[in-house]
Design a protein around this motif. Structure first.
Motif, PDB file in Angstrom:
ATOM      1  N   HIS A  77       0.821  -1.212   0.000  1.00  0.00           N
ATOM      2  CA  HIS A  77       0.000   0.000   0.000  1.00  0.00           C
ATOM      3  C   HIS A  77       0.858   1.266   0.000  1.00  0.00           C
ATOM      4  CE1 HIS A  77      -3.608   2.216  -0.062  1.00  0.00           C
ATOM      5  NE2 HIS A  77      -3.359   2.814   1.079  1.00  0.00           N
ATOM      6  N   GLN A  78       2.034   1.184   0.585  1.00  0.00           N
ATOM      7  CA  GLN A  78       2.931   2.344   0.540  1.00  0.00           C
ATOM      8  C   GLN A  78       3.337   2.638  -0.906  1.00  0.00           C
ATOM      9  OE1 GLN A  78       6.968   2.039   2.070  1.00  0.00           O
ATOM     10  NE2 GLN A  78       6.731   4.028   3.075  1.00  0.00           N
ATOM     11  N   LEU A  79       3.659   1.595  -1.667  1.00  0.00           N
ATOM     12  CA  LEU A  79       4.009   1.775  -3.081  1.00  0.00           C
ATOM     13  C   LEU A  79       2.812   2.325  -3.862  1.00  0.00           C
ATOM     14  CD1 LEU A  79       6.033  -1.526  -3.648  1.00  0.00           C
ATOM     15  CD2 LEU A  79       6.965   0.798  -3.469  1.00  0.00           C
ATOM     16  N   GLN A  80       1.635   1.800  -3.559  1.00  0.00           N
ATOM     17  CA  GLN A  80       0.424   2.263  -4.227  1.00  0.00           C
ATOM     18  C   GLN A  80       0.135   3.729  -3.872  1.00  0.00           C
ATOM     19  OE1 GLN A  80      -3.560   0.729  -3.008  1.00  0.00           O
ATOM     20  NE2 GLN A  80      -3.485  -0.240  -5.043  1.00  0.00           N
ATOM     21  N   THR A  81       0.382   4.101  -2.626  1.00  0.00           N
ATOM     22  CA  THR A  81       0.136   5.478  -2.184  1.00  0.00           C
ATOM     23  C   THR A  81       1.053   6.447  -2.922  1.00  0.00           C
ATOM     24  OG1 THR A  81      -0.611   4.667  -0.038  1.00  0.00           O
ATOM     25  CG2 THR A  81       0.017   6.995  -0.156  1.00  0.00           C
ATOM     26  N   LYS A  82       2.264   6.030  -3.209  1.00  0.00           N
ATOM     27  CA  LYS A  82       3.168   6.876  -4.007  1.00  0.00           C
ATOM     28  C   LYS A  82       2.576   7.117  -5.398  1.00  0.00           C
ATOM     29  CE  LYS A  82       7.325   5.623  -1.469  1.00  0.00           C
ATOM     30  NZ  LYS A  82       8.607   4.907  -1.448  1.00  0.00           N
ATOM     31  N   LYS A  83       1.911   6.107  -5.947  1.00  0.00           N
ATOM     32  CA  LYS A  83       1.224   6.277  -7.235  1.00  0.00           C
ATOM     33  C   LYS A  83       0.045   7.229  -7.096  1.00  0.00           C
ATOM     34  CE  LYS A  83       2.485   1.736  -9.020  1.00  0.00           C
ATOM     35  NZ  LYS A  83       2.003   0.390  -9.361  1.00  0.00           N
ATOM     36  N   HIS A  84      -0.627   7.179  -5.954  1.00  0.00           N
ATOM     37  CA  HIS A  84      -1.756   8.070  -5.716  1.00  0.00           C
ATOM     38  C   HIS A  84      -1.293   9.526  -5.677  1.00  0.00           C
ATOM     39  CE1 HIS A  84      -4.126   4.567  -3.655  1.00  0.00           C
ATOM     40  NE2 HIS A  84      -3.943   4.397  -4.955  1.00  0.00           N
ATOM     41  N   VAL A  85      -0.139   9.762  -5.081  1.00  0.00           N
ATOM     42  CA  VAL A  85       0.432  11.119  -5.051  1.00  0.00           C
ATOM     43  C   VAL A  85       0.698  11.590  -6.477  1.00  0.00           C
ATOM     44  CG1 VAL A  85       2.481  12.458  -4.400  1.00  0.00           C
ATOM     45  CG2 VAL A  85       1.401  10.941  -2.721  1.00  0.00           C
ATOM     46  N   SER A  86       1.308  10.736  -7.268  1.00  0.00           N
ATOM     47  CA  SER A  86       1.594  11.070  -8.669  1.00  0.00           C
ATOM     48  C   SER A  86       0.304  11.323  -9.455  1.00  0.00           C
ATOM     49  CB  SER A  86       2.396   9.932  -9.303  1.00  0.00           C
ATOM     50  OG  SER A  86       2.602  10.165 -10.654  1.00  0.00           O
ATOM     51  N   ARG A  87      -0.711  10.519  -9.195  1.00  0.00           N
ATOM     52  CA  ARG A  87      -1.994  10.670  -9.873  1.00  0.00           C
ATOM     53  C   ARG A  87      -2.658  12.002  -9.484  1.00  0.00           C
ATOM     54  NH1 ARG A  87      -4.940   5.541  -8.774  1.00  0.00           N
ATOM     55  NH2 ARG A  87      -3.440   4.610 -10.195  1.00  0.00           N
ATOM     56  N   LEU A  88      -2.545  12.375  -8.204  1.00  0.00           N
ATOM     57  CA  LEU A  88      -3.084  13.663  -7.770  1.00  0.00           C
ATOM     58  C   LEU A  88      -2.375  14.817  -8.479  1.00  0.00           C
ATOM     59  CD1 LEU A  88      -3.615  13.158  -3.935  1.00  0.00           C
ATOM     60  CD2 LEU A  88      -5.372  13.753  -5.610  1.00  0.00           C
ATOM     61  N   GLU A  89      -1.080  14.680  -8.673  1.00  0.00           N
ATOM     62  CA  GLU A  89      -0.336  15.722  -9.393  1.00  0.00           C
ATOM     63  C   GLU A  89      -0.863  15.869 -10.821  1.00  0.00           C
ATOM     64  OE1 GLU A  89       3.657  14.320  -8.686  1.00  0.00           O
ATOM     65  OE2 GLU A  89       3.717  15.244  -6.679  1.00  0.00           O
ATOM     66  N   LYS A  90      -1.264  14.766 -11.430  1.00  0.00           N
ATOM     67  CA  LYS A  90      -1.871  14.823 -12.766  1.00  0.00           C
ATOM     68  C   LYS A  90      -3.228  15.527 -12.718  1.00  0.00           C
ATOM     69  CE  LYS A  90       0.384  10.644 -14.454  1.00  0.00           C
ATOM     70  NZ  LYS A  90       0.212   9.224 -14.762  1.00  0.00           N
ATOM     71  N   VAL A  91      -3.995  15.262 -11.662  1.00  0.00           N
ATOM     72  CA  VAL A  91      -5.299  15.914 -11.514  1.00  0.00           C
ATOM     73  C   VAL A  91      -5.110  17.431 -11.407  1.00  0.00           C
ATOM     74  CG1 VAL A  91      -7.312  16.206  -9.989  1.00  0.00           C
ATOM     75  CG2 VAL A  91      -6.468  13.901 -10.525  1.00  0.00           C
ATOM     76  N   PHE A  92      -4.160  17.857 -10.583  1.00  0.00           N
ATOM     77  CA  PHE A  92      -3.872  19.291 -10.470  1.00  0.00           C
ATOM     78  C   PHE A  92      -3.548  19.879 -11.847  1.00  0.00           C
ATOM     79  CE2 PHE A  92      -2.956  18.535  -5.876  1.00  0.00           C
ATOM     80  CZ  PHE A  92      -3.658  19.604  -5.327  1.00  0.00           C
ATOM     81  N   LYS A  93      -2.728  19.183 -12.594  1.00  0.00           N
ATOM     82  CA  LYS A  93      -2.327  19.676 -13.920  1.00  0.00           C
ATOM     83  C   LYS A  93      -3.533  19.761 -14.868  1.00  0.00           C
ATOM     84  CE  LYS A  93       1.106  19.006 -17.521  1.00  0.00           C
ATOM     85  NZ  LYS A  93       2.237  18.248 -18.012  1.00  0.00           N
ATOM     86  N   LEU A  94      -4.399  18.746 -14.809  1.00  0.00           N
ATOM     87  CA  LEU A  94      -5.579  18.729 -15.675  1.00  0.00           C
ATOM     88  C   LEU A  94      -6.510  19.915 -15.430  1.00  0.00           C
ATOM     89  CD1 LEU A  94      -6.475  14.928 -15.629  1.00  0.00           C
ATOM     90  CD2 LEU A  94      -5.901  16.274 -17.663  1.00  0.00           C
ATOM     91  N   ILE A  95      -6.567  20.382 -14.192  1.00  0.00           N
ATOM     92  CA  ILE A  95      -7.450  21.515 -13.891  1.00  0.00           C
ATOM     93  C   ILE A  95      -6.666  22.827 -13.820  1.00  0.00           C
ATOM     94  CG2 ILE A  95      -9.180  20.067 -12.760  1.00  0.00           C
ATOM     95  CD1 ILE A  95      -8.104  21.215 -10.053  1.00  0.00           C
ATOM     96  N   ASP A  96      -5.425  22.789 -14.305  1.00  0.00           N
ATOM     97  CA  ASP A  96      -4.579  23.977 -14.403  1.00  0.00           C
ATOM     98  C   ASP A  96      -4.321  24.621 -13.037  1.00  0.00           C
ATOM     99  OD1 ASP A  96      -2.989  25.674 -15.932  1.00  0.00           O
ATOM    100  OD2 ASP A  96      -4.587  27.169 -16.122  1.00  0.00           O
ATOM    101  N   GLU A  97      -3.996  23.776 -12.069  1.00  0.00           N
ATOM    102  CA  GLU A  97      -3.654  24.231 -10.721  1.00  0.00           C
ATOM    103  C   GLU A  97      -2.310  23.645 -10.327  1.00  0.00           C
ATOM    104  OE1 GLU A  97      -5.284  26.330  -8.751  1.00  0.00           O
ATOM    105  OE2 GLU A  97      -7.195  26.492  -9.813  1.00  0.00           O
ATOM    106  N   LYS A  98      -1.627  24.330  -9.413  1.00  0.00           N
ATOM    107  CA  LYS A  98      -0.321  23.874  -8.933  1.00  0.00           C
ATOM    108  C   LYS A  98      -0.522  22.885  -7.773  1.00  0.00           C
ATOM    109  CE  LYS A  98       3.893  25.627  -6.861  1.00  0.00           C
ATOM    110  NZ  LYS A  98       4.484  26.727  -6.112  1.00  0.00           N
ATOM    111  N   PRO A  99       0.173  21.739  -7.801  1.00  0.00           N
ATOM    112  CA  PRO A  99       0.062  20.796  -6.675  1.00  0.00           C
ATOM    113  C   PRO A  99       0.640  21.427  -5.401  1.00  0.00           C
ATOM    114  CG  PRO A  99       1.154  19.758  -8.548  1.00  0.00           C
ATOM    115  CD  PRO A  99       1.039  21.220  -8.850  1.00  0.00           C
ATOM    116  N   GLU A 100      -0.186  21.575  -4.421  1.00  0.00           N
ATOM    117  CA  GLU A 100       0.237  22.123  -3.133  1.00  0.00           C
ATOM    118  C   GLU A 100      -0.411  21.312  -2.019  1.00  0.00           C
ATOM    119  OE1 GLU A 100      -0.789  26.238  -2.813  1.00  0.00           O
ATOM    120  OE2 GLU A 100       0.296  26.803  -4.630  1.00  0.00           O
ATOM    121  N   LYS A 101       0.287  21.261  -0.884  1.00  0.00           N
ATOM    122  CA  LYS A 101      -0.251  20.562   0.280  1.00  0.00           C
ATOM    123  C   LYS A 101      -0.942  21.568   1.198  1.00  0.00           C
ATOM    124  CE  LYS A 101       3.639  17.399   0.309  1.00  0.00           C
ATOM    125  NZ  LYS A 101       4.886  17.087   1.014  1.00  0.00           N
TER     126      LYS A 101
END
Length: 196
Positions: A77-101
């Motif tokens: 699940h830790q490896l999968q969660t790293k993919k989730h972080v990467s996927r969220l970064e793609k979502v930010f890009k798709l909506i033209d927003e900067k990935p921020e925490k």
């Protein structure tokens, strides 16, 4: 639900993108200024913080776990969660927003509770593993609720590609929750009940 983008000329001849969701049509700037879009972005920042925090928490939980099955589940699940972080970064890009925490108090509390479980249970015990599974499932349920809601908001706002990515993560979180239940029922809970 199809989303169409078109351009119309304004008085200044600057192209203005229109987004069509169902029967409604709004321009892209109006969508970005809407309170719903702002909430959506804020919630994305919240889960982006949470996913990054979960990566560290899973490492601690893996080290504290007793059974190989649970250690492996946390590692996977830790490896999968790293993919989730990467996927969220793609979502930010798709909506033209900067990935921020954005600091997520909810996940901080759930993780703190998991750390307390490690401190308050006997090292090497099945009871600890049973408690760790419950702590991990609290994390999963928070993520399931968040991704389910975000996916629906993305659909509502016509962010279809973002919705697809969020739904993929939602399915993986649900699968992880199921796997944890299976490990508890198959390997851990009965042995924990037999402990002194």
């Amino acid at each position: 639900m199809a989303t169409k983008t078109s351009e119309t000329n304004t008085a200044t001849t600057t192209p203005e993108k229109k987004i069509t969701v169902g029967n409604a049509s709004v321009n892209e700037k109006e969508m970005k200024d809407s309170s719903l879009h702002q909430f959506f972005v804020s919630a994305l920042k919240d889960i982006y913080f949470a996913e990054n925090a979960i990566i560290d928490a899973l490492e601690k939980m893996q080290e504290a776990a007793t059974t190989e099955e649970l250690k492996d589940a946390f590692e996977d699940h830790q490896l999968q969660t790293k993919k989730h972080v990467s996927r969220l970064e793609k979502v930010f890009k798709l909506i033209d927003e900067k990935p921020e925490k954005k600091e997520c108090e909810a996940i901080k509390g759930i993780i703190k509770e998991g750390e307390e479980i490690i401190k308050s249970t006997k090292d090497g015990s099945m009871t600890r593993d049973a408690a760790l599974i419950i702590a991990a499932q609290k994390v999963e349920h928070y993520e399931i609720a968040t991704y389910g809601g975000l996916a629906q908001l993305a659909i509502t706002m016509g962010h279809d590609k973002a919705a697809d990515l969020l739904e993929k993560t939602l399915e993986e979180e649900e699968d992880t929750d199921y796997t944890l239940t299976e490990i508890a029922e198959t390997y851990i809970n009965f042995d924990a009940e037999q402990e002194d």
